[in-house]
Design an enzyme around this catalytic site. Structure first.
Site, PDB file in Angstrom:
ATOM      1  N   TYR A   1     -98.841 -27.445  53.684  1.00 15.66           N
ATOM      2  CA  TYR A   1     -99.621 -27.406  52.446  1.00 15.66           C
ATOM      3  C   TYR A   1    -100.971 -28.109  52.637  1.00 15.66           C
ATOM      4  CZ  TYR A   1     -95.470 -25.837  49.874  1.00 15.66           C
ATOM      5  OH  TYR A   1     -94.382 -25.125  49.421  1.00 15.66           O
TER       6      TYR A   1
ATOM      7  N   GLY B   1     -96.141 -16.235  32.388  1.00 12.11           N
ATOM      8  CA  GLY B   1     -96.738 -17.333  31.634  1.00 12.11           C
ATOM      9  C   GLY B   1     -97.613 -16.901  30.481  1.00 12.11           C
TER      10      GLY B   1
ATOM     11  N   SER C   1     -91.804 -20.315  42.552  1.00 10.86           N
ATOM     12  CA  SER C   1     -92.547 -19.326  41.761  1.00 10.86           C
ATOM     13  C   SER C   1     -91.762 -18.911  40.516  1.00 10.86           C
ATOM     14  CB  SER C   1     -92.892 -18.093  42.600  1.00 10.86           C
ATOM     15  OG  SER C   1     -93.889 -17.299  41.956  1.00 10.86           O
TER      16      SER C   1
ATOM     17  N   GLY D   1     -95.970 -16.115  39.923  1.00  9.14           N
ATOM     18  CA  GLY D   1     -97.416 -16.126  40.119  1.00  9.14           C
ATOM     19  C   GLY D   1     -98.209 -16.049  38.833  1.00  9.14           C
ATOM     20  N   GLY D   2     -97.645 -16.534  37.725  1.00 11.78           N
ATOM     21  CA  GLY D   2     -98.321 -16.508  36.437  1.00 11.78           C
ATOM     22  C   GLY D   2     -97.953 -15.323  35.572  1.00 11.78           C
ATOM     23  N   LEU D   3     -97.251 -14.364  36.125  1.00 17.60           N
ATOM     24  CA  LEU D   3     -96.905 -13.145  35.399  1.00 17.60           C
ATOM     25  C   LEU D   3     -96.085 -13.439  34.147  1.00 17.60           C
ATOM     26  CD1 LEU D   3     -97.108  -9.990  35.684  1.00 17.60           C
ATOM     27  CD2 LEU D   3     -94.839 -10.092  36.718  1.00 17.60           C
TER      28      LEU D   3
END
Length: 330
Positions: free
Chosen positions: A53, A224, A216, A220-222
């Site tokens: 990371y 949210g 996840s 990936g935000g889908l």
């Protein structure tokens, strides 16, 4: 905060896991430290990171940020269950010298020492294999791990992105060798929109007593509230979420999801996390906040109780694959 045991171990961890992947690339060190302070204050004691990371030329930077946080407030280390990962190529230019990646005994030894230095600690609570290594036998891997446990450098071992058969293989080899309890956790891609882990990975984890740590959780935000944000002029979807919304059928599915939760007055991202907390075998999802506000939203999910009506509706919108082998056989 609520707590649970990590798999079959005696280790008690929070039902939310603080993911640190954004620390460095998206969130500067001062804000990263503030988020970790807030997480610990809220009772989150399980922090997840990885040696790669920071990415690119900055691989290792995230571990350094965490290490500086420990150094600044030494009492934080004793309160934190620290998990990091090994496997990735740590060369800045991506051109690793032989034995500088994957799970050979040599690289595991080298990677542990490097992570300990960056993290400014003398032990890692949960050391995770970031991916399977098809070239290295588990007999070699466990021999290396046994040595590190005897040296006090690591306490437990987990996997990440392992298929079900590799979870079984790893723990059967560990059982034959004796002296180690084998894998105690599996970190996998799992959320309402991506439920393939229910076929093989999660059943294997449950059979062998591994805690499941979904990464996840918002796909990936889908999950949210991405369409609502798009319409209101907020942050637009990108990456995996944007690719999914480009498909009309998938967009309609996400719209149905957002409409359902809007009817009940529930924030989509909080519902997605709360749903995972109802799943069998799940220890806690990884939340990777870029800001303190995103952490606050994740914390509310722990207290959110989804009704049977909502859970049934979510299953109708995002049907799971079904159990194996019935999902693909009679």
């Amino acid at each position: 905060m609520k707590y649970t045991q990590l798999g079959r171990t005696g280790l008690k961890v929070s039902r939310l896991v603080l993911g640190t992947m954004n620390f460095g690339p998206q969130t500067d060190e001062a804000d990263s430290h503030a988020i970790m302070d807030a997480a610990l204050d809220a009772g989150i004691n399980f922090f997840d990171t990885a040696n790669v990371y920071g990415w690119g030329e900055n691989k290792g930077r995230t571990e350094e940020i965490i290490g500086n946080w420990f150094a600044k407030s030494p009492g934080h280390r004793d309160k934190t269950v620290l998990a990091t990962k090994v496997y990735g190529n740590m060369a800045a230019d991506g051109d690793a010298w032989p034995n500088h990646d994957k799970l050979s005994a040599l690289n595991i030894r080298r990677a542990v020492d490097a992570s300990l230095k960056r993290l400014q600690t003398d032990y890692i609570d949960v050391y995770q294999f970031h991916h399977i290594d098809r070239a290295t036998p588990f007999e070699e891997i466990w021999q290396a791990i046994d040595t590190l446990i005897q040296q006090g450098k690591i306490l437990y071992v987990g996997s990440s992105n392992f298929p079900g058969y590799k979870i079984a293989q790893a723990n059967e080899v560990a059982a034959r060798r004796g002296g180690t309890i084998g894998l105690v956790s599996e970190q996998c891609l799992y959320n309402l929109a991506e439920r393939r882990a229910e076929m093989e990975v999660i059943p294997a984890a449950q059979e062998y007593g591994l805690g499941v740590i979904p990464w996840s959780p918002l796909q990936g935000g889908l999950l949210g509230g991405v369409i609502k944000k798009e319409i209101s002029g907020g942050r637009r979807a990108s990456g995996r979420a944007a690719d999914t919304l480009a498909n009309p059928a998938s967009r309609a599915q996400i719209q149905a999801y957002e409409d359902l939760l809007d009817k009940h007055g529930i924030e989509p991202g909080e519902a997605a996390l709360a749903w995972l907390l109802t799943r069998p075998g799940v220890t806690g999802p990884i939340v990777g906040p870029r800001t303190a506000e995103q952490l606050d939203s994740a914390l509310r999910a722990v207290e959110l109780e989804l009704t049977e009506e909502i859970l049934t509706s979510l299953d109708e919108i995002f049907p799971g694959p079904g159990p194996s082998p019935e999902a693909f056989a009679w």
